[in-house]
Design a protein around this motif. Structure first.
Motif, mmCIF file in Angstrom:
data_model
loop_
_atom_site.group_PDB
_atom_site.id
_atom_site.type_symbol
_atom_site.label_atom_id
_atom_site.label_comp_id
_atom_site.label_asym_id
_atom_site.label_seq_id
_atom_site.Cartn_x
_atom_site.Cartn_y
_atom_site.Cartn_z
ATOM 1 N N LEU A 3 0.796 -19.749 -0.004
ATOM 2 C CA LEU A 3 2.171 -19.443 0.385
ATOM 3 C C LEU A 3 3.069 -19.306 -0.843
ATOM 4 C CD1 LEU A 3 4.201 -18.913 2.611
ATOM 5 C CD2 LEU A 3 4.599 -21.388 2.750
ATOM 6 N N MET A 4 2.917 -20.212 -1.791
ATOM 7 C CA MET A 4 3.762 -20.146 -2.990
ATOM 8 C C MET A 4 3.461 -18.889 -3.809
ATOM 9 S SD MET A 4 5.912 -22.484 -2.641
ATOM 10 C CE MET A 4 6.724 -22.037 -4.176
ATOM 11 N N GLN A 5 2.224 -18.466 -3.830
ATOM 12 C CA GLN A 5 1.876 -17.225 -4.516
ATOM 13 C C GLN A 5 2.599 -16.048 -3.856
ATOM 14 O OE1 GLN A 5 -2.311 -16.295 -4.499
ATOM 15 N NE2 GLN A 5 -2.097 -14.743 -6.076
ATOM 16 N N LYS A 6 2.585 -16.010 -2.523
ATOM 17 C CA LYS A 6 3.287 -14.949 -1.799
ATOM 18 C C LYS A 6 4.793 -15.014 -2.041
ATOM 19 C CE LYS A 6 -0.051 -14.358 1.941
ATOM 20 N NZ LYS A 6 -0.253 -14.308 3.404
ATOM 21 N N MET A 7 5.341 -16.223 -2.050
ATOM 22 C CA MET A 7 6.779 -16.389 -2.287
ATOM 23 C C MET A 7 7.161 -15.890 -3.683
ATOM 24 S SD MET A 7 8.244 -18.284 0.383
ATOM 25 C CE MET A 7 9.575 -19.221 -0.327
ATOM 26 N N ASN A 8 6.360 -16.255 -4.671
ATOM 27 C CA ASN A 8 6.658 -15.863 -6.056
ATOM 28 C C ASN A 8 6.504 -14.364 -6.298
ATOM 29 O OD1 ASN A 8 7.370 -18.429 -7.110
ATOM 30 N ND2 ASN A 8 5.217 -18.991 -7.205
ATOM 31 N N ASN A 9 5.677 -13.690 -5.496
ATOM 32 C CA ASN A 9 5.443 -12.253 -5.669
ATOM 33 C C ASN A 9 6.248 -11.395 -4.696
ATOM 34 O OD1 ASN A 9 3.540 -12.628 -7.741
ATOM 35 N ND2 ASN A 9 1.920 -12.995 -6.259
ATOM 36 N N TYR A 10 7.139 -12.001 -3.937
ATOM 37 C CA TYR A 10 7.880 -11.290 -2.896
ATOM 38 C C TYR A 10 8.847 -10.255 -3.471
ATOM 39 C CZ TYR A 10 11.066 -10.454 1.005
ATOM 40 O OH TYR A 10 11.840 -9.863 1.980
ATOM 41 N N THR A 11 8.838 -9.092 -2.872
ATOM 42 C CA THR A 11 9.825 -8.053 -3.158
ATOM 43 C C THR A 11 10.492 -7.696 -1.841
ATOM 44 O OG1 THR A 11 8.452 -7.177 -4.953
ATOM 45 C CG2 THR A 11 10.189 -5.741 -4.091
ATOM 46 N N ALA A 12 11.807 -7.801 -1.791
ATOM 47 C CA ALA A 12 12.541 -7.504 -0.557
ATOM 48 C C ALA A 12 12.412 -6.027 -0.213
ATOM 49 C CB ALA A 12 14.017 -7.869 -0.734
ATOM 50 N N PRO A 13 12.370 -5.709 1.095
ATOM 51 C CA PRO A 13 12.297 -4.296 1.482
ATOM 52 C C PRO A 13 13.561 -3.548 1.084
ATOM 53 C CG PRO A 13 12.539 -5.711 3.421
ATOM 54 C CD PRO A 13 12.388 -6.606 2.235
ATOM 55 N N LYS A 14 13.408 -2.255 0.900
ATOM 56 C CA LYS A 14 14.556 -1.419 0.561
ATOM 57 C C LYS A 14 15.523 -1.389 1.738
ATOM 58 C CE LYS A 14 11.996 1.512 -2.587
ATOM 59 N NZ LYS A 14 11.479 2.841 -2.867
ATOM 60 N N VAL A 15 16.781 -1.235 1.409
ATOM 61 C CA VAL A 15 17.811 -1.182 2.441
ATOM 62 C C VAL A 15 17.619 0.083 3.263
ATOM 63 C CG1 VAL A 15 20.279 -1.024 2.880
ATOM 64 C CG2 VAL A 15 19.430 -2.481 1.034
ATOM 65 N N GLU A 16 17.596 -0.098 4.584
ATOM 66 C CA GLU A 16 17.511 1.039 5.497
ATOM 67 C C GLU A 16 18.452 0.762 6.654
ATOM 68 O OE1 GLU A 16 13.710 0.166 8.195
ATOM 69 O OE2 GLU A 16 13.175 0.507 6.115
ATOM 70 N N ALA A 17 18.535 1.689 7.578
ATOM 71 C CA ALA A 17 19.439 1.515 8.710
ATOM 72 C C ALA A 17 19.119 0.217 9.446
ATOM 73 C CB ALA A 17 19.317 2.700 9.663
ATOM 74 N N ILE A 18 20.137 -0.533 9.759
ATOM 75 C CA ILE A 18 19.954 -1.812 10.431
ATOM 76 C C ILE A 18 19.569 -1.598 11.893
ATOM 77 C CG2 ILE A 18 21.151 -3.914 11.185
ATOM 78 C CD1 ILE A 18 22.769 -3.723 8.567
ATOM 79 N N ILE A 19 20.195 -0.622 12.526
ATOM 80 C CA ILE A 19 19.940 -0.357 13.933
ATOM 81 C C ILE A 19 19.203 0.962 14.079
ATOM 82 C CG2 ILE A 19 21.035 0.057 16.177
ATOM 83 C CD1 ILE A 19 23.356 -1.688 15.211
ATOM 84 N N ASN A 20 18.141 0.943 14.862
ATOM 85 C CA ASN A 20 17.412 2.192 15.160
ATOM 86 C C ASN A 20 18.261 3.041 16.103
ATOM 87 O OD1 ASN A 20 15.061 1.662 13.685
ATOM 88 N ND2 ASN A 20 14.205 0.455 15.351
ATOM 89 N N LYS A 21 18.484 4.281 15.727
ATOM 90 C CA LYS A 21 19.222 5.181 16.610
ATOM 91 C C LYS A 21 18.229 5.937 17.469
ATOM 92 C CE LYS A 21 22.988 5.705 13.358
ATOM 93 N NZ LYS A 21 23.688 6.582 12.441
ATOM 94 N N VAL A 22 18.487 5.937 18.760
ATOM 95 C CA VAL A 22 17.617 6.647 19.698
ATOM 96 C C VAL A 22 18.316 7.938 20.106
ATOM 97 C CG1 VAL A 22 16.464 6.536 21.917
ATOM 98 C CG2 VAL A 22 16.666 4.472 20.510
#
Length: 193
Positions: free
Chosen positions: A172-191
């Motif tokens: 878990l700590m390895q995953k935490m240390n290597n985490y990259t946040a996702p790029k900003v995209e639309a918060i709400i899916n438009k249908v």
């Protein structure tokens, strides 16, 4: 990471494997100079992990609402105890002090804190790693529910992937240390119909 918020139960649970996992995480924090910010309790898994870190002279910061302070659950060994008025205020204070979140087994409050941390990241208010220590398969049903939410169109796979899951502290700590946040995209899916 300098400090991590830990969400976990104010109960010890029935299976000793959860207590051992809390001790292991506390040991990892102390040996890697990672401070813990938590709910400030002396009971349950909260008390176990705080005791473990404090036994190594590690940093522990408690944040506790007045209501719980009066219930005599405050950990007297924690030197830095921040007392606030409301549960919601507690989460804001904790968020300002930390670089990431880890959740261990717990109840309603633990799940509430986990999902608020994920929501803050989903809305791009924060970009901090959110980890789940899935000891003994404790969170398997929760993870299945998240997959169902993706399958039914209520949760983006990108946001589902923000939750870092592992069965061991090291993984878990390895995953935490290597985490990259996702790029900003639309918060709400438009249908479009």
């Amino acid at each position: 990471m300098k400090r991590i918020a830990v969400f976990c139960g104010s109960s010890i649970g029935f299976n000793p494997v959860y207590k051992e996992a809390a001790k292991e995480l506390g040991n990892y924090f102390a040996n890697n100079q990672i401070g813990m910010v938590y709910g400030g309790g002396k009971v349950g898994l909260m008390g176990v992990i705080a005791d473990e870190i404090l036994s190594y002279k590690g940093e522990v910061i408690g944040v506790i609402p007045t209501l719980l302070e009066k219930e005599e659950v405050v950990h007297a060994g924690v030197e830095e105890m921040i007392v606030c008025k409301k549960m919601s205020e507690r989460k804001v204070i904790m968020s300002k002090l930390i670089d990431g979140y880890i959740t261990l087994p717990g109840g309603f409050g633990t799940l509430d804190e986990l999902f608020e941390a994920l929501t803050l990241n989903q809305l791009h208010i924060e970009q901090k790693p959110v980890g789940l220590l899935n000891v003994n398969g404790f969170f398997d049903a929760v993870l299945l529910q998240l997959d169902k939410m993706v399958e039914e169109g209520y949760l983006k796979q990108t946001n589902r992937n923000m939750l870092l899951v592992a069965n061991s502290v090291d993984n878990l700590m390895q995953k935490m240390n290597n985490y990259t946040a996702p790029k900003v995209e639309a918060i709400i899916n438009k249908v479009v119909r």
